[in-house]
Scaffold this motif. Structure first.
Motif, PDB file in Angstrom:
ATOM      1  N   VAL A  51      43.259  39.540  53.004  1.00 28.14           N
ATOM      2  CA  VAL A  51      42.763  38.823  51.823  1.00 28.14           C
ATOM      3  C   VAL A  51      43.048  39.684  50.600  1.00 28.14           C
ATOM      4  O   VAL A  51      42.707  40.871  50.570  1.00 28.14           O
ATOM      5  N   LEU A  52      43.665  39.083  49.592  1.00 28.03           N
ATOM      6  CA  LEU A  52      43.985  39.769  48.353  1.00 28.03           C
ATOM      7  C   LEU A  52      43.295  39.063  47.194  1.00 28.03           C
ATOM      8  O   LEU A  52      43.113  37.840  47.217  1.00 28.03           O
ATOM      9  N   THR A  53      42.908  39.821  46.194  1.00 26.94           N
ATOM     10  CA  THR A  53      42.433  39.261  44.937  1.00 26.94           C
ATOM     11  C   THR A  53      43.417  39.652  43.845  1.00 26.94           C
ATOM     12  O   THR A  53      43.722  40.836  43.684  1.00 26.94           O
ATOM     13  N   TYR A  54      43.927  38.649  43.127  1.00 29.26           N
ATOM     14  CA  TYR A  54      44.754  38.933  41.962  1.00 29.26           C
ATOM     15  C   TYR A  54      43.862  38.851  40.738  1.00 29.26           C
ATOM     16  O   TYR A  54      43.325  37.790  40.403  1.00 29.26           O
ATOM     17  N   LEU A  55      43.666  39.978  40.072  1.00 23.49           N
ATOM     18  CA  LEU A  55      42.804  40.079  38.899  1.00 23.49           C
ATOM     19  C   LEU A  55      43.549  39.514  37.696  1.00 23.49           C
ATOM     20  O   LEU A  55      44.487  40.126  37.198  1.00 23.49           O
ATOM     21  N   THR A  56      43.150  38.344  37.245  1.00 22.80           N
ATOM     22  CA  THR A  56      43.939  37.626  36.245  1.00 22.80           C
ATOM     23  C   THR A  56      43.736  38.133  34.822  1.00 22.80           C
ATOM     24  O   THR A  56      44.519  37.799  33.940  1.00 22.80           O
ATOM     25  N   ASP A  57      42.661  38.915  34.583  1.00 22.36           N
ATOM     26  CA  ASP A  57      42.335  39.343  33.223  1.00 22.36           C
ATOM     27  C   ASP A  57      42.475  40.857  33.069  1.00 22.36           C
ATOM     28  O   ASP A  57      42.590  41.597  34.047  1.00 22.36           O
ATOM     29  N   PHE A  58      42.391  41.301  31.812  1.00 21.38           N
ATOM     30  CA  PHE A  58      42.433  42.729  31.522  1.00 21.38           C
ATOM     31  C   PHE A  58      41.085  43.394  31.737  1.00 21.38           C
ATOM     32  O   PHE A  58      41.012  44.612  31.888  1.00 21.38           O
ATOM     33  N   SER A  59      39.999  42.634  31.709  1.00 18.11           N
ATOM     34  CA  SER A  59      38.687  43.200  32.021  1.00 18.11           C
ATOM     35  C   SER A  59      38.228  42.652  33.364  1.00 18.11           C
ATOM     36  O   SER A  59      38.538  41.507  33.717  1.00 18.11           O
ATOM     37  N   VAL A  60      37.489  43.479  34.100  1.00 19.15           N
ATOM     38  CA  VAL A  60      37.103  43.127  35.470  1.00 19.15           C
ATOM     39  C   VAL A  60      35.584  43.110  35.567  1.00 19.15           C
ATOM     40  O   VAL A  60      34.935  44.160  35.588  1.00 19.15           O
ATOM     41  N   HIS A  61      35.016  41.924  35.611  1.00 15.87           N
ATOM     42  CA  HIS A  61      33.585  41.774  35.872  1.00 15.87           C
ATOM     43  C   HIS A  61      33.322  42.162  37.327  1.00 15.87           C
ATOM     44  O   HIS A  61      34.166  41.930  38.195  1.00 15.87           O
ATOM     45  N   PRO A  62      32.164  42.768  37.636  1.00 22.22           N
ATOM     46  CA  PRO A  62      31.881  43.150  39.028  1.00 22.22           C
ATOM     47  C   PRO A  62      31.981  42.008  40.030  1.00 22.22           C
ATOM     48  O   PRO A  62      32.233  42.248  41.214  1.00 22.22           O
ATOM     49  N   LEU A  63      31.801  40.757  39.576  1.00 25.51           N
ATOM     50  CA  LEU A  63      31.934  39.632  40.500  1.00 25.51           C
ATOM     51  C   LEU A  63      33.340  39.534  41.085  1.00 25.51           C
ATOM     52  O   LEU A  63      33.540  38.953  42.157  1.00 25.51           O
ATOM     53  N   TRP A  64      34.334  40.093  40.377  1.00 28.80           N
ATOM     54  CA  TRP A  64      35.706  40.070  40.887  1.00 28.80           C
ATOM     55  C   TRP A  64      35.858  40.925  42.151  1.00 28.80           C
ATOM     56  O   TRP A  64      36.741  40.673  42.975  1.00 28.80           O
ATOM     57  N   VAL A  65      35.052  41.962  42.283  1.00 30.04           N
ATOM     58  CA  VAL A  65      35.238  42.936  43.369  1.00 30.04           C
ATOM     59  C   VAL A  65      34.292  42.584  44.502  1.00 30.04           C
ATOM     60  O   VAL A  65      33.082  42.812  44.415  1.00 30.04           O
ATOM     61  N   ALA A  66      34.840  42.010  45.558  1.00 30.25           N
ATOM     62  CA  ALA A  66      34.035  41.534  46.678  1.00 30.25           C
ATOM     63  C   ALA A  66      34.272  42.400  47.911  1.00 30.25           C
ATOM     64  O   ALA A  66      35.420  42.738  48.235  1.00 30.25           O
ATOM     65  N   ASP A  67      33.193  42.755  48.586  1.00 32.44           N
ATOM     66  CA  ASP A  67      33.317  43.428  49.877  1.00 32.44           C
ATOM     67  C   ASP A  67      34.155  42.558  50.812  1.00 32.44           C
ATOM     68  O   ASP A  67      34.013  41.340  50.845  1.00 32.44           O
ATOM     69  N   GLY A  68      35.005  43.185  51.579  1.00 32.41           N
ATOM     70  CA  GLY A  68      35.817  42.462  52.546  1.00 32.41           C
ATOM     71  C   GLY A  68      37.224  42.168  52.078  1.00 32.41           C
ATOM     72  O   GLY A  68      38.110  41.936  52.896  1.00 32.41           O
ATOM     73  N   VAL A  69      37.451  42.146  50.747  1.00 32.55           N
ATOM     74  CA  VAL A  69      38.801  41.918  50.237  1.00 32.55           C
ATOM     75  C   VAL A  69      39.641  43.161  50.524  1.00 32.55           C
ATOM     76  O   VAL A  69      39.230  44.282  50.231  1.00 32.55           O
ATOM     77  N   ASP A  70      40.813  42.959  51.104  1.00 30.83           N
ATOM     78  CA  ASP A  70      41.641  44.092  51.517  1.00 30.83           C
ATOM     79  C   ASP A  70      42.307  44.799  50.346  1.00 30.83           C
ATOM     80  O   ASP A  70      42.316  46.033  50.286  1.00 30.83           O
TER      81      ASP A  70
END
Length: 468
Positions: free
Chosen positions: A141-160
């Motif tokens: 599982v990947l998360t592509y961070l679409t913005d220049f700022s990263v709210h903590p909700l973007w960072v989820a346990d389990g995402v590789d």
């Protein structure tokens, strides 16, 4: 589709990627669409899902409409929610249970030969991360961070793996707890590219724009949110450039701007590359996909009148990265815009923006789609198991699953009540405490009740407006 509860497993030769986005505005979907185009060009099969369609009982529409109402009618409330969840590192129990209700539905929707899943939306990352932690999803599982700022909700346990478009959001993701963060650069439709004077003149002629006057392209997102009228008047009155405004689907805003005497006003625009080719500078207030498209087009960017929450944090991150100017006061507007249009500052920012899309420093095969394709083809062998990120054993979590499902069902009903309460409060009162009471009582976001009791409303300045 796999049976309920059966993990999706990766056949040896599978090269299918699933992208999960959300139709909250157009930025998350826009990034997902460009990732899909690049992955298909690389020979992979791609499916795209909207997380809001996966939520039960049509709750996705309520979530989208509630978010829209907050931005339009009560931006100060959105700022408090954003700040509260930022301090707490995530949403409250109701929000978590709502996302839990989507887990099994999303799992069943994944094709059996799925080899990797990419999220372009924080809520989707939370859902997919939980599925990985429980062992029900065994592909990366990947998360592509679409913005220049990263709210903590973007960072989820389990995402590789978290894919960042710049070192600034990468550092923010690591600070929020992400372990494997890779800087791979942004994505933008290839139609966004620099043009010469001939291309610029042709674009202006196509839209009926002044052939020589400097133009400031003002964007307000797909919803046309923020005090765009005030910003448009500031642009006109400062004299640095003629305002060219895109209102998205907000037809009321377009009519108001025309009544204000703003000459060049557009609603939803399919040819945004053409407008960027015609313009001399982009003025934006949210810092999302439109800013990246401007960088790819070689257009200098200014953040001004930023919307609450992610608009402000993106403006700060873009400024830190040196790719966009952050104009905080109307008195700065004329000077900064003049520098961006005709001065060395504009040349430096054009170079910095275009550098984001260059082969270096990431290398010719280090864009987000190429990195996704590599991880898809490699499988989980080269990725550390995310199970260690959480102390609760998967067996214990599975034992508690029936209770969690009951909680999710109950919460879904509560969310319907909450959405109705928020809508009613927004529609019937201008009272800040009344609206905060409706939100705080129903949504139960961490620390939100404290914000309600203090009664402090942060000062709001100006705010944005394209389709991203």
């Amino acid at each position: 589709m796999p049976d309920l509860g059966n993990p999706v497993r990766r056949p040896a030769a599978a090269e299918r990627v699933v992208i999960v986005s959300a139709s909250i505005g157009a930025g998350h979907d826009g990034a997902a669409a460009e990732l899909e185009r690049r992955l298909v060009a690389a020979g992979l099969t791609v499916d795209r899902f909207d997380l809001l369609d996966v939520l039960p009982a049509r709750l996705g529409r309520l979530v989208r409409d509630g978010y829209h109402r907050l931005l339009v009618r009560a931006p100060w409330a959105y700022q408090r929610i954003y700040s509260s969840t930022e301090r707490a590192g995530g949403g409250g129990p109701a929000a978590r249970a709502l996302l839990r209700s989507a887990e099994e539905r999303l799992l069943r929707a994944l094709p059996a030969d799925t080899a990797a899943v990419v999220s372009t939306y924080p809520g989707a990352s939370r859902v997919l991360g939980n599925l990985r932690l429980d062992g029900r999803l065994t592909v990366p599982v990947l998360t592509y961070l679409t913005d220049f700022s990263v709210h903590p909700l973007w960072v989820a346990d389990g995402v590789d793996v978290h894919l960042a478009l710049h070192a600034v959001p990468a550092a923010q993701a690591r600070a929020a707890g992400a372990r494997d963060v890779r800087v791979c650069g942004p994505v933008a439709d290839p139609r966004f590219h620099p043009v010469d004077a001939t291309g610029r003149a042709a674009a202006r002629a196509r839209f009926g724009l002044p052939p020589t006057a400097p133009l400031a392209l003002l964007v307000a997102g797909s919803w046309g949110v923020g005090p765009v009228r005030e910003v448009a008047r500031d642009l006109r009155d400062c004299g640095a450039a003629v305002p060219l405004v895109v209102c998205g689907r907000n037809e009321t805003l377009a009519d108001q701007l025309r009544a204000d005497g703003i000459e060049h006003v557009h609603g939803w625009v399919d040819d945004m590359p053409g407008l960027m080719h015609a313009a001399d500078v982009l003025v934006q207030n949210a810092g999302g996909l439109t800013s990246l498209e401007a960088f790819a087009a070689g257009l200098p960017v200014a953040s001004y009148g930023c919307i609450p929450g992610h608009g402000l944090t993106n403006a700060a991150a873009l400024d830190e990265a040196g790719v966009a100017a952050w104009i905080r006061e109307p008195a700065q507007l004329k000077h900064v815009l003049s520098e961006l249009i005709d001065g060395p500052r504009g040349l430096l920012q054009r170079e910095a923006g275009l550098a984001l899309f260059a082969d270096e420093p990431h290398g010719p095969d280090r864009d987000p789609a190429a990195e996704t394709a590599r991880i898809c083809r490699a499988g989980t062998e080269r990725i550390a198991a995310p199970m260690a990120q959480r102390a609760t054993p998967p067996a214990a979590r599975r034992v508690a699953r029936p209770a969690a499902r009951r909680l999710a069902t109950t919460t879904a009903l509560a969310c319907v009540v909450w959405a109705g309460a928020v809508g009613t409060a927004v529609a019937t009162t201008e009272s800040g405490p009344g609206l905060m009471h409706a939100i705080g009582q129903g949504l139960d976001l961490d620390d939100l009740s404290h914000a309600h009791h203090t009664g402090r409303v942060p000062h709001q300045g100006h705010a944005k407006g394209h389709h991203a």
